[in-house]
Design a protein around this motif. Structure first.
Motif, PDB file in Angstrom:
ATOM      1  N   LYS A 109      -2.693  12.673  25.028  1.00  0.00           N
ATOM      2  CA  LYS A 109      -1.463  13.133  24.390  1.00  0.00           C
ATOM      3  C   LYS A 109      -1.707  13.872  23.082  1.00  0.00           C
ATOM      4  CE  LYS A 109       1.776  10.147  23.995  1.00  0.00           C
ATOM      5  NZ  LYS A 109       2.406   8.848  23.636  1.00  0.00           N
ATOM      6  N   GLY A 110      -2.831  13.595  22.429  1.00  0.00           N
ATOM      7  CA  GLY A 110      -3.061  14.243  21.143  1.00  0.00           C
ATOM      8  C   GLY A 110      -4.428  13.928  20.580  1.00  0.00           C
ATOM      9  N   GLU A 126       0.272  16.934  26.820  1.00  0.00           N
ATOM     10  CA  GLU A 126       0.160  15.814  27.747  1.00  0.00           C
ATOM     11  C   GLU A 126      -0.505  16.330  29.008  1.00  0.00           C
ATOM     12  OE1 GLU A 126       3.209  12.869  30.050  1.00  0.00           O
ATOM     13  OE2 GLU A 126       3.377  12.956  27.857  1.00  0.00           O
ATOM     14  N   GLU A 127      -1.806  16.046  29.121  1.00  0.00           N
ATOM     15  CA  GLU A 127      -2.600  16.563  30.226  1.00  0.00           C
ATOM     16  C   GLU A 127      -3.368  15.431  30.922  1.00  0.00           C
ATOM     17  OE1 GLU A 127      -2.293  19.542  31.110  1.00  0.00           O
ATOM     18  OE2 GLU A 127      -1.638  20.676  29.365  1.00  0.00           O
ATOM     19  N   ASP A 168      -4.974  10.016  21.032  1.00  0.00           N
ATOM     20  CA  ASP A 168      -3.758   9.379  21.532  1.00  0.00           C
ATOM     21  C   ASP A 168      -3.737   9.546  23.049  1.00  0.00           C
ATOM     22  OD1 ASP A 168      -1.336   8.205  21.824  1.00  0.00           O
ATOM     23  OD2 ASP A 168      -0.176   9.731  20.759  1.00  0.00           O
ATOM     24  N   ILE A 169      -3.761   8.431  23.786  1.00  0.00           N
ATOM     25  CA  ILE A 169      -3.727   8.502  25.240  1.00  0.00           C
ATOM     26  C   ILE A 169      -2.607   7.613  25.771  1.00  0.00           C
ATOM     27  CG2 ILE A 169      -6.184   8.982  25.380  1.00  0.00           C
ATOM     28  CD1 ILE A 169      -6.621   6.137  26.319  1.00  0.00           C
ATOM     29  N   LEU A 170      -2.130   7.932  26.965  1.00  0.00           N
ATOM     30  CA  LEU A 170      -1.088   7.130  27.603  1.00  0.00           C
ATOM     31  C   LEU A 170      -1.627   5.759  27.979  1.00  0.00           C
ATOM     32  CD1 LEU A 170       0.846   9.610  29.918  1.00  0.00           C
ATOM     33  CD2 LEU A 170       1.531   8.706  27.702  1.00  0.00           C
ATOM     34  N   SER A 191      -4.557  -0.221  23.452  1.00  0.00           N
ATOM     35  CA  SER A 191      -4.028   0.575  22.348  1.00  0.00           C
ATOM     36  C   SER A 191      -4.223   2.047  22.676  1.00  0.00           C
ATOM     37  CB  SER A 191      -4.735   0.236  21.035  1.00  0.00           C
ATOM     38  OG  SER A 191      -4.304   1.086  19.996  1.00  0.00           O
ATOM     39  N   GLY A 192      -3.131   2.797  22.633  1.00  0.00           N
ATOM     40  CA  GLY A 192      -3.220   4.213  22.952  1.00  0.00           C
ATOM     41  C   GLY A 192      -3.739   5.054  21.808  1.00  0.00           C
TER      42      GLY A 192
END
Length: 449
Positions: free
Chosen positions: A62-63, A80-81, A113-115, A133-134
């Motif tokens: 996400k970032g 968001e990939e 930052d991940i889903l 933890s994302g």
């Protein structure tokens, strides 16, 4: 969403600073970047993996943010990939994630930052692993050099990242705790920024150093003062000089193809025979709140020496017998002053020096909040350290309507109207320019009546 052969992140971080071709393809090596504005350099991030027992591991990024020493977090990827990790290992691919022009300087951390769910496939069966933890902070310093490109590779270890949990007589579930090696390929840079002064009749012998690029290096200079020689293999400068002030340029060239080069201009003073001279030409930088302790040195003349200065910052002291400068910085900024040495024959020398003091890193120290009860007044406060006050507080996420946050004090208050777990993010910014910032995910658990 687009599909890329691209992978990712780390709760457990193994840091490897890599110079040369050590696993970095030639196409990814640091190169001159002429398109960025003055004072800027490029940062490129790549991802790779190694083959393992899994058939598929897919994550969604996400970032990605970077943090410069004394500065704010700066986003370099926002989207968001979906990215499939195992294909990277099988194909031995280092895949491009992002590239961004950044202010030149030293960066201390990355934040990914991940889903919260990761798709994994084992023995033909698909499972979804939960990510505890994302938001994942990677601590590992790297340099962005003006006009150059610094390359970082996230070397993912899937086998160590997926964990099976549950009892033997029940269905297993999985959690995903990413493990990664952070490989930093740094741009070629001469790290020696100044050289010591010297004296007539005293052999001059120093070595210039560099980092990044591909070793071995080759050193050269077209305007070295008469009497000095530069070793092309080691960067050692040696010889003897006559009295005077000398300015010259040194160049280092690496072994990459095409080759990179970097230059540095130096100015040194050489005192007449028998005269004292302060050899210290520059001082290291510091940070607010961290004790500072260096020594200025001299040669020549007649010892013992006596040291003095009439314009030291208030937080610094100079030991008149040893030349030690010490103290704890209280305010960030650039401090310029002059030191003087007197020898025992009443001969003197002076040297202008400067120290750059950075603000302490801004960090939210509150990691949890008090629990509460419905219709009972709730009060708590979030705190931070570092940066330059006053702070400004704000929030994002699922902030409950009954709660308020004081933007100045960080006080959180209100009267809960419904039970539940409220999860949100608190942000703080300081008053430096540009401001530093930090954020922290927090939660409040409210019990029913």
């Amino acid at each position: 969403m687009k599909k890329y052969l691209l992978g990712i992140t780390a709760l457990v971080l193994i840091l490897a600073l890599v110079t040369g071709c050590n696993g970095v393809p030639t196409s990814m090596q640091s190169t001159v970047t002429p398109t960025v504005p003055p004072g800027m350099g490029m940062l490129e991030v790549y991802v790779t993996d190694a083959p393992d027992e899994f058939e598929e591991i897919s994550v969604t990024i996400k970032g990605l943010e970077v943090h410069k020493a004394g500065g704010p977090w700066e986003p370099i990827f926002d989207g968001e990939e979906d990215f499939e990790l195992i294909a990277l290992g099988l194909a031995e691919i280092q895949a491009f994630l992002t590239g961004e022009a950044l202010e030149a300087g030293r960066y201390t951390q990355l934040r990914l930052d991940i889903l919260g769910n990761v798709k994994i496939k084992i023995d033909g069966e698909v499972h979804y692993a939960k990510v505890p933890s994302g938001k994942i902070k990677l601590v590992g310093p790297f340099e962005v050099v003006e006009g150059k490109t610094t390359v970082i590779t996230l070397d993912f270890d899937a086998e160590k990242s997926v964990h099976k949990i549950g009892a033997k007589d029940k269905e297993y579930s999985y959690i995903f705790k990413p493990v990664i090696k952070l490989l930093v390929y740094e741009a070629l840079e001469i790290t020696t920024t100044c050289l010591p002064n010297g004296g007539v009749g005293i052999p001059y012998d120093v070595t210039i150093e560099a980092i990044g690029g591909t070793e071995p290096y080759t050193w050269s200079s077209g305007d070295l003062p008469l009497g000095l020689t530069l070793d092309p293999a080691t960067g050692a400068i040696s010889g003897t000089l006559t009295a005077g002030e000398y300015t010259f340029t040194v160049q280092v060239t690496d072994s990459s193809d095409p080759a990179e080069s970097a230059t540095q201009v130096f100015t040194i003073r050489i005192a007449a025979e028998g005269m004292p001279i302060i050899t210290t030409n520059c001082l290291s930088d510091g940070e607010v709140g961290i004790p500072y302790d260096v020594a200025v040195e001299a040669i020549g003349g007649t010892e013992p020496y006596t040291w003095s200065s009439g314009d030291l910052p208030l937080w610094l002291t100079l030991d008149s017998a040893t030349g030690a400068i010490s103290g704890t910085p209280t305010v960030p900024g650039d401090y310029n002053f002059t030191v003087q040495v007197d020898d025992s024959s009443a001969q003197i020398d002076t040297q202008e020096l400067s120290i750059s003091i950075a603000p302490a890193e801004l960090v939210i120290t509150t990691t949890s909040l008090l629990a509460g009860n419905v219709v009972t007044a709730y009060n708590d406060t979030v705190f931070a350290t570092g940066g330059i006050g006053p702070y400004t507080w704000s929030y994002s996420g699922d902030w409950p309507d009954w709660l308020t946050l004081d933007s100045i004090s960080g006080a959180i208050s209100g009267t809960p109207t419904a039970p539940g777990d409220y999860i949100f993010t608190v942000h703080v910014a300081d008053s430096s320019g540009p401001p530093q910032d930090d954020k922290q995910e927090l939660s409040i658990s409210i019990a029913g009546p």
